[in-house]
Structure formats: C-alpha cells, structure tokens
Design a protein around this motif. Sequence first.
Motif, PDB file in Angstrom:
ATOM      1  N   ILE A  12       0.853  -1.196   0.000  1.00 54.01           N
ATOM      2  CA  ILE A  12       0.000   0.000   0.000  1.00 54.01           C
ATOM      3  C   ILE A  12       0.890   1.248   0.000  1.00 54.01           C
ATOM      4  N   LYS A  13       0.628   2.171  -0.893  1.00 53.38           N
ATOM      5  CA  LYS A  13       1.534   3.325  -1.066  1.00 53.38           C
ATOM      6  C   LYS A  13       1.385   4.349   0.042  1.00 53.38           C
ATOM      7  N   ASP A  14       0.168   4.638   0.477  1.00 57.96           N
ATOM      8  CA  ASP A  14      -0.037   5.650   1.510  1.00 57.96           C
ATOM      9  C   ASP A  14       0.383   5.087   2.872  1.00 57.96           C
ATOM     10  N   ASN A  15       1.346   5.723   3.527  1.00 54.92           N
ATOM     11  CA  ASN A  15       1.906   5.192   4.777  1.00 54.92           C
ATOM     12  C   ASN A  15       0.881   5.124   5.911  1.00 54.92           C
ATOM     13  N   LEU A  16       0.029   6.162   6.012  1.00 54.70           N
ATOM     14  CA  LEU A  16      -0.987   6.159   7.074  1.00 54.70           C
ATOM     15  C   LEU A  16      -1.957   4.992   6.884  1.00 54.70           C
ATOM     16  N   THR A  17      -2.409   4.792   5.635  1.00 54.72           N
ATOM     17  CA  THR A  17      -3.335   3.685   5.339  1.00 54.72           C
ATOM     18  C   THR A  17      -2.667   2.338   5.605  1.00 54.72           C
ATOM     19  N   LYS A  18      -1.387   2.238   5.182  1.00 51.61           N
ATOM     20  CA  LYS A  18      -0.629   0.996   5.395  1.00 51.61           C
ATOM     21  C   LYS A  18      -0.578   0.657   6.890  1.00 51.61           C
ATOM     22  N   ASP A  19      -0.192   1.655   7.713  1.00 49.54           N
ATOM     23  CA  ASP A  19      -0.126   1.429   9.161  1.00 49.54           C
ATOM     24  C   ASP A  19      -1.485   1.022   9.720  1.00 49.54           C
ATOM     25  N   LEU A  20      -2.537   1.711   9.260  1.00 53.17           N
ATOM     26  CA  LEU A  20      -3.866   1.467   9.807  1.00 53.17           C
ATOM     27  C   LEU A  20      -4.353   0.059   9.460  1.00 53.17           C
ATOM     28  N   VAL A  21      -4.169  -0.362   8.210  1.00 53.31           N
ATOM     29  CA  VAL A  21      -4.602  -1.709   7.795  1.00 53.31           C
ATOM     30  C   VAL A  21      -3.829  -2.773   8.568  1.00 53.31           C
ATOM     31  N   TYR A  22      -2.514  -2.594   8.625  1.00 51.44           N
ATOM     32  CA  TYR A  22      -1.669  -3.584   9.315  1.00 51.44           C
ATOM     33  C   TYR A  22      -2.089  -3.730  10.786  1.00 51.44           C
ATOM     34  N   ILE A  23      -2.233  -2.575  11.469  1.00 50.35           N
ATOM     35  CA  ILE A  23      -2.505  -2.600  12.917  1.00 50.35           C
ATOM     36  C   ILE A  23      -3.911  -3.124  13.202  1.00 50.35           C
ATOM     37  N   LEU A  24      -4.899  -2.720  12.394  1.00 48.94           N
ATOM     38  CA  LEU A  24      -6.260  -3.225  12.601  1.00 48.94           C
ATOM     39  C   LEU A  24      -6.315  -4.742  12.431  1.00 48.94           C
ATOM     40  N   MET A  25      -5.616  -5.258  11.389  1.00 50.40           N
ATOM     41  CA  MET A  25      -5.624  -6.700  11.176  1.00 50.40           C
ATOM     42  C   MET A  25      -4.880  -7.429  12.300  1.00 50.40           C
ATOM     43  N   ALA A  26      -3.697  -6.902  12.698  1.00 46.06           N
ATOM     44  CA  ALA A  26      -2.907  -7.556  13.742  1.00 46.06           C
ATOM     45  C   ALA A  26      -3.666  -7.587  15.067  1.00 46.06           C
ATOM     46  N   LYS A  27      -4.288  -6.468  15.423  1.00 44.50           N
ATOM     47  CA  LYS A  27      -5.055  -6.417  16.676  1.00 44.50           C
ATOM     48  C   LYS A  27      -6.270  -7.353  16.608  1.00 44.50           C
ATOM     49  N   GLY A  28      -6.925  -7.401  15.442  1.00 47.10           N
ATOM     50  CA  GLY A  28      -8.068  -8.295  15.287  1.00 47.10           C
ATOM     51  C   GLY A  28      -7.673  -9.757  15.449  1.00 47.10           C
TER      52      GLY A  28
END
Length: 995
Positions: A559-575
């Motif tokens: 994912i190119k946008d860093n904020l989106t990348k962080d958000l997707v990664y963290i939401l999935m990891a926490k889930g």
Amino acid sequence: MSAEAADRVAAVTSSRPGTPLQTSWFEFLLDDSLLEKHLQKSNPDPAPVQLIIQFLEQASKPSVNEQNQVQPPADNRRNRTLKLLALKVAAHMKWDLEVLEKGLTIPVLNMLLNELLCVSKVPPGVKHVDLDLSTLPPTTAMAVIIYNRWAIRTIVLSSFPEKQTKPGPHQINMLNIVQQEKEMTENILTVLKEQAADSISVLEGAVRLKKDFYVHTMRTLDLLAADTAANGETESSTAGLRISADELHCQVHYDLGGIFFHQGCTDLPIYEKARDHFRQTKELLKKLDSTVHVHLDEKRLAGYWNACRALTGDCDPSDPQTTPYDQINSLIRAHNYPAVIEAFIKDNISRSLPNHFRRSVLREFLYKVQQGESGLDEVCHKLCVCNAVRDTLEGEILSVRFQQLLLKPSKQVVDFILEVCTRSLEKDRPSEASRRNMANFLKTLCESLEDLSLVFVVSSHKLFMELLKEEERKVLVEQMRKRSATINLSAKPLPSFYDIPASASVNIGQLEQQLILSLEPRRIRQILIELHGLAERPFWRVNSKWEVPPDYINVILGIKDNLTKDLVYILMAKGLHCISIKDFAHARQLFSACLELVTEFSPKLRQVMLNEILLLEVRAHEAMAAEGSKERPPPDLVSRVRGYLEMRIHDLPLRQVVGEECVAFMLNWRENDYLTLQVSPSLVMNNPYIKLGQLLASTCKELPGPKESRRTAKELWDVVVQICSISIQHKRNSDGRIGLIKQRESSMGILHRSKFITFTKKIREPLVLTTLISLFVRLHSIVRDDIVNEVTAEHLSIWPSSLPNIQAVDVEAVAVTVKELVSYALTLNPNNQSWLITQADIYFVTNQYSAALNLYLQAGAVCSDFFTKAVPPDIYTDQVLKRMIKCCSMLNCHTQVAVLCQFLREVDYMTAFKALQEQNSHDAMDSFYDYIWDVTILEYLTHIHHKRGETEKRQIAIKAIGQTELNTSNPEEVLQLAAQKRKKRFLQAMAKLYF
C-alpha cells in the motif's frame, strides 16, 4: 552380469559390514588375555553380566556318571577357571552391586558372592558376626562387607512389588525352570532374613573402622589363580583396588538406612536409626571430592530422608531448609488442619507439591474418616476442592470425588470453592492458560449445580465477571434461564478496561503507548493521524507482537499511503490477537473497520478481509459450541462457508487455515450431504482438506452399513495410510557408491502427518472422531501384529484387515497419532465410554497397568451412575474383565483378581484359586471377602487359611460364607440380587482406590 552391475553390488556389500559374531564362553578358557580385551570394548557382546551368567551356569552344570546318575558339579580345573572368570568380570565392574543386582538373579549373585568369600579365604564355618574385620586381610574383610551389604539390600529389594515374568505358550518347558528358580530365591531370602541381624552387626562394625579398604581386582584374582599368594602379596595392605574409608562408610550407611527403613513399618522407633544413617550418608556425600566407588541413587536417598523426617517428626516448619513435604507432614502431626488447607491453596500458585502427594494426603484423611475419626469430613471436602482447582489450572480432568461433592453441595462449600479459585490465580499477571482453564471451571461449576440459588452465587462473583466475557456470560445465562424461567441470572456488563485519553498534546511515546492499548478503531485512526503529524516513520513496527500472516504481508506493505498501510496492518494484527484470546466482539469491530477501509481502494484486500471475517465467525461459533452451546450456526454462515470452499479467484493470497477450519466446521455441524454430494470434483482434487472432509463425511454417513457400502471407508483408509507412510531415499556419495538410507515423512500423502493431526484437533463431532480413532486403532493393530494385545474401538469391521506394503508404514507415527487422537477426544468428552475403553487398552498394551485399570473403572462408572446401577455387558465384556484381572495381577493385588474372576460369564476358578494362593498380595486381602458371592471361592479361601494356620482370616471367610443370602438353596433371583449388590459395592471400592 555386466562389469558396471558387479561394481554396484560390490559397493553395496562393502557399505554394509557384517555383524561380528558373538564371542562364546569357552573361547575365554582357551585364551587368557581375551577376557580383558573383550571387557575393554565400548559395547562388548556378550555384556559383562551375561558373561557372569554364562560362566557360572557352565561351572555349576551337574555331571552324569556311568550309571546315568546325576552328580554335583565336579571340582576340576575347568570349573574353577570358569568361576574365577566370573569373579574377574565382577572385579572389572568394581563390585558395583547396583549394576549386578539389575543384571543377575538372586541365586546367581548368591553363587558369585559365595565364590568371592571362598577365594578371599574367609574362614569357613565361622559366622561373619564373629569375625574381627580389623584383623582380617583387607581383601578378605572387603569380601565379607560386600556379601553382607548384598544380603540386606536383597531383603529390601525383595519387598518391592515387581512384574512377574510368565512363560509364553511356546515355553512350556520353562515352567519347571522358573518354578525351581523361584523356590531357590525363596530359600535364599529365608536364610538372608534369618541372618539379617548378623549382617547389620557386621556392617555396623565396618563403619567403626577408620582405615582404607581394598577390594579384589582382575590382577589380584590372577595372582590367586597362579598360587602366588604364598609371598603375601594378595594379603598385603596395598593389594587390590583402594576404597577410602569415607567412600565405604557412605555406601554402608546408605544400605543400613535402607534396611532400617524397611524394618520400621513393624517397629516405628527404628525409623530414627534409618534417619541417622541417611543423615551420615548425606554428610559424607558432601565431604567426598570424588564418589567413584559410591553407587547410590541420590533421588532415592532424598526420598528416604524426607520420609524419615516426616515419620520421626524431625523437622521444624519454621526451618528455612524444611521442604514442603516436611511442612505438610508436621502440620498433619500437629493436627493443624486449617494450616494444611492454607498450604494447599498457596501451593496452587507455587505448584511445588506434586499431584500424587496431594492426593495421598487426601487419601490419608479419608482413611482416618473410615477409621471413625470425627470432625474430618469438612477437611476432606476442602482438600478435595483444593486438588480440583489445582487439576483445573493444569488442564487435568476433574476427579470423580469432586464431582460427587457437587451433587448436593452446601453454600459454604460453594463459597469455599470460589475463595480457592480466587486465591489460586497469580495476583499480578495470571497466565492466559490459567485464566482460560479457570473460566471453564467456573462454567462447569454453574452447569453442575442443581440449586439455582447457588448458581447465582457463582455467576455474581467478582472472579466470574472478570474471567468470562460478556458473550460467554450471556450464553450461560440463557442456559440457566432454560432450566428455570423464575430466576433471572442476568450478568452485569463488564466495566470498560481501556480508558484512553484523546488529547493531541501528548508526546510520541505516550501516543504509541495508547496505540498499543487501544482496541477502538476510530481511536486507533485518530492516534495514527496525530503520530504521522509528529513524525514520518512506519508505526506498524511499534509493537513487535503485532503480526499478520505471511500470506498477506506483501499485499499490505505494498500500500503506497503510509498512514493507510499502518492502519490496515494494525487493525488486522489487533483483530487476529483478539481472536487468539477469544475476544470476538473487539475482533469484529476491528475487522469491520478494516474491511470498510480497504473496500475503497483494493478489491484483493477486500476479499482477504471477507475471508478473515468468515474465519472469525467460524471460530466464534466453534468456541460457543466447545463451551456447551447446542445452537446450530445460522444458514447465512453455512452459506458463506460453502462460498469460500467453492471460491475461484486468481492471484488472491489464501491462508490454508481458513479452508482447513471451514471443512472442520462443516464436519462438526454434520453438513455431510454438502461434502458428499454437492462439492465439485475439482475442489476435491485440488484441496486436500476438502478431500479428507468428503471421505470422512461419506464414511460417517454409511455407519453402520453393509459390506457393499464400505468403498469410501477403503478410500479413507488408503489416504490415511499414505499420510502415515515413509518414503525411502538412497543417498549416493561423491564417489558414486550408494551410502546410508535416509527416511523422511512421506510427501506422497495428500497432507503431512503434522498438518493432519492439527486438522483432526479442530474436529468436535463425536462420530467423526470415533471413525478416526477406529481407523487408527485398526492400523495400529496391523502394524504391531500382536493379536493377544489388541486395542479395541467401535466400527473396526469396516476397515481392511491387512496392508499390502506394511514396511512402508511408520509404526511410531501411527502409535503416537492414536494416542494423541484418543487423548484429544477425551478432553472434549471425558465420559465417552468407547474412548475410555480405547485409552485403557492403549495403556494396557504398553504395560501401564495402574493407568489402564483406572480408565476401565472410569468407563464403568460413567455408564452406571458411579456403579449405583449395573454396568452394561457391552462395556464390561469378558475381554475387558480379563484385562482388568491381568492389571490387578500385575499390580500384585491378588484378592481383587479373585473377586473379578466372578464377573466373567463363566467364573474362572483356576485363575481365582491361583491368585488366592499368593501370599505376597498388595491389596487389602480379607477386607475384600465381603464382595465374594461365589460359594466355591469362599470354601477354597476357608481351606487355604486353615492350611496356613491363619485363624483370623479363616473366620472372616467363614463369616462371609455364612450369610443367608448366599445360601445355594435360595431362589435364583435372590442369588442374582446378592451378586449384583456385591458387584456394585466392590466396583465403588475399587474406584475409590484407583481414582
């Protein structure tokens, strides 16, 4: 044969060196130097103890004269040399009695040590106790000490229960030899026991000597054989192997402690002597720099020491050196029972006391209650609760005694259970496993209680609120409501655990801490926006424990946008983390937010999230089912599972675990029609889990069925056999020769065995598990090829009875798999009679007789309301009863054997009479006579007790036979009723012994 082929054959034969022939005993007679060379080898064949047996066996063979009369062994040069060779082997072993006792029988070792006394010139005809060791030559004195050490050690060892060797059907001639050896052993033991006091006196004299000792070596024995003792060399103070006084005293004190401990059971003050000798042993062990010549079991010494201190009261609870065992025993002797209970509760956290010790303490109190001591019932209940909580924390099955306690508990008992549960969890940070086990225990407690007011006491307790999540409580509440519509057990909502401030004026460290703690998607997004405003770096790396599956990592990090990348990664990891700890509510929130986010820019990630949400819902429903919910999954969820199994999207990263759990889900909810009829053939060919699921579903649908319907069972059999097979590879060396053969897990099967085991442990459906257990039991029986000791299970007839390529099957893998499968199945339902019998059979065929008997009794208990009803004959078949009889026999519980012989369809009088002839019985003997209803067995008991002069036991047998309900003139119904009553009482007594 071509030249090339000849080279290959030569290479193979040269790479397999022939096994060297075993050296025969007579070769040592022909070559004087051969024995020493043989014993210097790393693994001599025959082994040293085998050589001693062969030499003495040949030296003691009787001869036959011209009149064909048997004569005692001749005293000739050959026999003297053989005896000397046996002594030289023992000298090479440095006269280590520990090793000699393990390898040699009592008659053989007796012969060896008597020969040592003879060659050491111990005065014949003089009692050892009358000898003055200080005036004897060193090697002579040492021979006397070795013999008397062996004498008292043998008395102690003979008192231990041991497995009796029984000749097989092809060893009929062995019966007489075994009987002769047994009689010789008994005669030797009789003499040793008569002379025990003399042996003890000799050894007590030895520990008073303050000089070094010398024992015969191979060299000194050679000098004796060469008759060079005239120069006094073998009698001098420096001949032989030197043993320091401290080393010998250490060993002798240990042996004396053992015999005094053995005698203490009939004379309690003698335990003090044993304690003193063990204390001196421990002190000498600390003092010695080298213990080359000290051969003792330090673990056994520690056990002896603890036992002596407990029995003599030689321990102070305030002493920092005092062990937990000492503290408990001191408290019991002081009748400080509240302190014992307190110690058990504290031990639930420290776990320093082994479970067997805790259970033995409970049995001791139960015995006191049976003996009529008043006021101990409450102590027994509390100890039982403490042990049950300990079992819970370790994931063990709850005892039958605790389950009986829950039948009609008082409020005080329930309050005490909750107190113990609360105090048994670590205060700071209890482990996740402990919390999960305790939560399951509290749910089981609620389900077991009949009185709903007591259920309310549990469900409103603080610990219940903390450990069970809101959804779990709701499910449990619904179950309680179904039991009674009058009592409302609504659970309080949990207070919010995370109270995170939403201020933007905090520094990066505080924001990162909030990011780690937060589970609210909007708050996570807000924190990330603030962090990206303060620093440009990848914040998905803030917590090293945030992990996403490797299958998705490239897609997310692309994912190119860093904020989106962080958000997707963290939401999935926490889930994913929330799913792992079964916090499904937060997982749904996190995954829903992630799905909404990725839908905007990535169809591929959208499908990934849909798959993960499906896995979440499957696991959530399976978790509810594992906790007792009988609610079927909603049709929408079943439809989504089918959709996933049929999905065909190219370039989409798929986690294998999703497909695996979807198939397990369909099997668990008996969606067999879909798996057998509706799934497409291409799916079956491409997905090993679907193929396995289809075969399992088809086989289960056909149970029970005619032979024609076993085609799918044969297909399932072939697939599983391939999974458990090994492939053989020939490794060619650099010079072209064929080298070692390597074996590895077969890749020919549709799955590796480890993945197959993981898949089976996701299955809960009893019929599927029973089918798998049945298959592996049959496979296990075939590869073991032991008809006598076969494991039993249901539906064995549907499987093939042979294997075309049995060598390719990994026997060890099959054995491990069947054990794992049955153990897993019993964690789901510890009361399944078929699985209990199969587990018991596994223990039986591996000679774990006590564990096998425990499970046979459990199987009977669960199908008869703890033996208040008759056990169905299809559970206690003649085969099961015969195995229970053998278990009791191997445990030397011969009276129990006799009682169980009555349970058979045809009473086995031969086995019963043989068992009752045994005098070395480790059960309660005459206390079991009340359970015998067969008059013939009771008459035989009366006869043997009269023959032995055992008046009291004879009277007990006569009293039992004189009961009016056993009168053979009674109607058959009365006799049957008497037998049933005794059967139930006997099995209940056995359960109390073995549970």
